[in-house]
Write a protein that holds these residues in place. Sequence first.
Motif, short mmCIF file in Angstrom:
data_model
loop_
_atom_site.label_atom_id
_atom_site.label_comp_id
_atom_site.label_asym_id
_atom_site.label_seq_id
_atom_site.Cartn_x
_atom_site.Cartn_y
_atom_site.Cartn_z
N PHE A 29 0.82 -1.21 0.00
CA PHE A 29 0.00 0.00 0.00
C PHE A 29 0.86 1.26 0.00
O PHE A 29 0.51 2.27 -0.63
N VAL A 30 1.97 1.23 0.72
CA VAL A 30 2.88 2.39 0.71
C VAL A 30 3.40 2.62 -0.70
O VAL A 30 3.42 3.77 -1.18
N ILE A 31 3.80 1.57 -1.38
CA ILE A 31 4.29 1.70 -2.76
C ILE A 31 3.17 2.20 -3.67
O ILE A 31 3.39 3.08 -4.51
N LEU A 32 1.99 1.66 -3.49
CA LEU A 32 0.85 2.09 -4.30
C LEU A 32 0.53 3.56 -4.07
O LEU A 32 0.31 4.32 -5.02
N ALA A 33 0.54 3.97 -2.80
CA ALA A 33 0.29 5.38 -2.48
C ALA A 33 1.37 6.27 -3.10
O ALA A 33 1.08 7.36 -3.63
N TRP A 34 2.60 5.81 -3.08
CA TRP A 34 3.69 6.58 -3.69
C TRP A 34 3.48 6.69 -5.20
O TRP A 34 3.64 7.76 -5.78
N LEU A 35 3.09 5.60 -5.84
CA LEU A 35 2.84 5.62 -7.28
C LEU A 35 1.69 6.56 -7.64
O LEU A 35 1.79 7.35 -8.58
#
Length: 144
Positions: A29-35
């Motif tokens: 989710f952190v990676i998704l939020a960053w993307l």
Amino acid sequence: MNISTTFNKLAKAAARTTGRPLAFTLASFVILAWLVSGPVFQFSDTWQLVINTGTTVVTFLMVFLIQNTQSRDTEAMQIKLDELIRVTDRASNALLDLEELDELTLDRYRAHYEALARHTRTQAHVPGSGSESTAAETAREWTR
């Protein structure tokens, strides 16, 4: 409480926590939020630096946690193996604590046991090779 004990407790807790599906899901989710935030920050250098720095720091710390966990697991397994050697009548107690020996001595032990294995294989009657024997007979021959 000393620093080693404190570190071991923290490392165990961190290893248990980070090895669970929830930790993976949160990281995803952190990676998704960053993307998703990329267009908002116009894919700037700072936007990229945030993920690069974050992943580098996490990776750096995880290396120490993984090493600690593997070292403890290896030590515990070695102790268990030493105990099995110790209580087995036909086992050689000289094999206890091999991990503490120098490389040359380990190489000599390895060469001895490789030669023993080669010899045993040439002497064994392998089922299906024309000279049939029972599995128990084969196992007995292989462990001589």
